[in-house]
Design an enzyme around this catalytic site. Structure first.
Site, PDB file in Angstrom:
ATOM      1  N   PRO A  11       0.847  -1.200   0.000  1.00 18.26           N
ATOM      2  CA  PRO A  11       0.000   0.000   0.000  1.00 18.26           C
ATOM      3  C   PRO A  11       0.878   1.244   0.000  1.00 18.26           C
ATOM      4  CG  PRO A  11       0.068  -0.977   2.195  1.00 18.26           C
ATOM      5  CD  PRO A  11       0.797  -1.920   1.287  1.00 18.26           C
ATOM      6  N   VAL A  13       0.413   5.545  -0.266  1.00 18.02           N
ATOM      7  CA  VAL A  13      -0.485   6.692  -0.328  1.00 18.02           C
ATOM      8  C   VAL A  13      -0.260   7.502  -1.597  1.00 18.02           C
ATOM      9  CG1 VAL A  13      -1.114   8.873   0.803  1.00 18.02           C
ATOM     10  CG2 VAL A  13      -0.697   6.828   2.182  1.00 18.02           C
ATOM     11  N   GLU A  36      -3.882   3.594   1.515  1.00 16.02           N
ATOM     12  CA  GLU A  36      -4.668   3.678   2.744  1.00 16.02           C
ATOM     13  C   GLU A  36      -5.789   4.703   2.598  1.00 16.02           C
ATOM     14  OE1 GLU A  36      -4.130   4.917   7.466  1.00 16.02           O
ATOM     15  OE2 GLU A  36      -2.846   5.763   5.913  1.00 16.02           O
ATOM     16  N   GLN A  81      -6.968  -1.222   1.914  1.00 16.80           N
ATOM     17  CA  GLN A  81      -6.308  -0.902   3.185  1.00 16.80           C
ATOM     18  C   GLN A  81      -6.965   0.293   3.844  1.00 16.80           C
ATOM     19  OE1 GLN A  81      -2.455   0.919   4.105  1.00 16.80           O
ATOM     20  NE2 GLN A  81      -1.866  -1.013   5.065  1.00 16.80           N
ATOM     21  N   CYS A 110       1.855   2.957   9.388  1.00 17.59           N
ATOM     22  CA  CYS A 110       2.152   4.291   8.848  1.00 17.59           C
ATOM     23  C   CYS A 110       2.618   5.239   9.950  1.00 17.59           C
ATOM     24  CB  CYS A 110       0.929   4.877   8.160  1.00 17.59           C
ATOM     25  SG  CYS A 110       1.243   6.501   7.425  1.00 17.59           S
ATOM     26  N   GLY A 209      10.300  -4.871   2.932  1.00 12.80           N
ATOM     27  CA  GLY A 209      11.460  -4.056   3.271  1.00 12.80           C
ATOM     28  C   GLY A 209      12.672  -4.366   2.419  1.00 12.80           C
ATOM     29  N   ALA A 232       7.458  -2.123  -2.117  1.00 11.77           N
ATOM     30  CA  ALA A 232       6.893  -0.770  -2.107  1.00 11.77           C
ATOM     31  C   ALA A 232       7.692   0.119  -3.056  1.00 11.77           C
ATOM     32  CB  ALA A 232       6.888  -0.205  -0.689  1.00 11.77           C
ATOM     33  N   ARG A 233       8.779   0.729  -2.552  1.00 14.45           N
ATOM     34  CA  ARG A 233       9.541   1.658  -3.393  1.00 14.45           C
ATOM     35  C   ARG A 233      10.094   0.992  -4.647  1.00 14.45           C
ATOM     36  NH1 ARG A 233      14.104   3.693   0.116  1.00 14.45           N
ATOM     37  NH2 ARG A 233      13.771   1.691   1.161  1.00 14.45           N
TER      38      ARG A 233
END
Length: 319
Positions: A11, A13, A36, A81, A110, A209, A232-233
């Site tokens: 997730p 934002v 989210e 989420q 978060c 991670g 994520a990134r």
């Protein structure tokens, strides 16, 4: 929802909207989390079938703003989420979307002030009784999968104890970001502490991670013993990270994101934010492309910038 041996889009934002989720899925993501969305916001929405786009929209009453957009294509893999600090409110919000998503996930990781100040996100990590209340309420009253995503606590033992308590609520899986609240993205993720959690639970754990290449999915899986892995990134910078064939050039991925944003009439602010994040990693916002994205005021402007005018016109005529 099966949480074993899955590649998962995290997730994010202002990034995890429908076009980006579909982009990640096209490249190989098995499960895709939306950005989210706060329970207060969703409760103000009504469900609307958008026949022009072929989407299902959750539209805020009064403003007409689309808070969440999904489609049948992602029904079996999209995770909604939610940000919440109240069990009853969370359940009311979840009931609004539950028929159109595969699972509901509660954000407990978060660290941003807007989330923590409302008692949501990482603020929940210090409130195990409230966590138990929220997760138990959702689990007992929902027919779809219910999960949550946490960060590491100050000690591995504390995190394991919290994870065990969460497991007892009956959740389908637990996602763990291998950093503490105070850690910054540049700090290495603590894979060994995720491994401690995996060893203590019987439910699937999704490790998150420092996943930046396709090979990292297997590396973190072996290092932690996790059932599945979340990016994520690494996915933001190049969504083709999910492809076993290897990454595509970021220029190609970026253009496909623009095409999908046009196709699904994505919010211009969200689209620009995602493009800027991509550009900042590979290039600079001070160069002509970055400046042009910043100045863009509509999807039509972006279509012109990325030579997608014909595609834009075709879609607009169709709709």
């Amino acid at each position: 929802m099966d949480y074993n041996n899955k590649l998962v889009l995290a997730p994010m934002v202002r990034i995890g909207t429908l076009p980006f989720r579909l982009l990640a899925a096209d490249y190989g993501a098995d499960i895709t989390y939306g950005e989210e969305i706060i329970d207060h916001k969703l409760i103000k929405c009504h469900r609307r079938v958008n026949e022009q786009l072929g989407s299902i929209d959750f539209v805020e009453k009064g403003t007409g703003a689309v808070v969440f957009r999904t489609c049948d294509e992602e029904r079996d893999r999209v995770v909604f989420q939610m940000g919440t600090s109240d069990a009853v409110r969370a359940l009311n919000a979840a009931h609004i979307v539950c028929k159109d998503v595969a699972a509901v996930d509660i954000n407990m990781g978060c660290p941003r002030s807007f989330s923590v100040s409302g008692g949501m996100g990482a603020a929940l990590l210090s409130k195990p009784d409230l966590i138990h209340d929220i997760m138990t309420t959702l689990r007992r009253n929902m027919d779809i999968s219910v999960t949550c995503k946490i960060r590491l606590l100050n000690s591995s033992q504390d995190t394991v104890e919290l994870a065990r308590r969460i497991e007892k609520t009956g959740v389908s899986a637990l996602a763990v970001h291998g950093r503490r609240v105070a850690d910054r993205p540049r700090d290495p993720a603590k894979w060994s502490e995720i491994a401690d959690i995996v060893a203590s639970l019987s439910i699937p754990v999704i490790a998150n991670g420092d996943v930046f290449e396709y090979d990292d999915f297997q590396r973190i899986k072996v290092a932690t013993g996790a059932s599945s892995v979340m990016a994520a990134r690494g996915a933001l910078w190049n969504a083709s990270i999910f492809s076993p064939k290897g990454k595509l050039p970021w220029e190609d991925v970026k253009r496909e994101y623009v095409r999908k944003s046009i196709l699904w009439d994505n919010d211009i602010k969200s689209t620009k934010h995602t493009l800027k994040e991509m550009i900042m990693y590979y290039s600079s916002l001070e160069l002509p492309e970055g400046k042009a994205v910043i100045k863009s005021e509509s999807l039509e402007d972006l279509a012109r910038l990325y030579a997608e005018e014909k595609n834009y016109d075709l879609i607009k005529k169709k709709n």
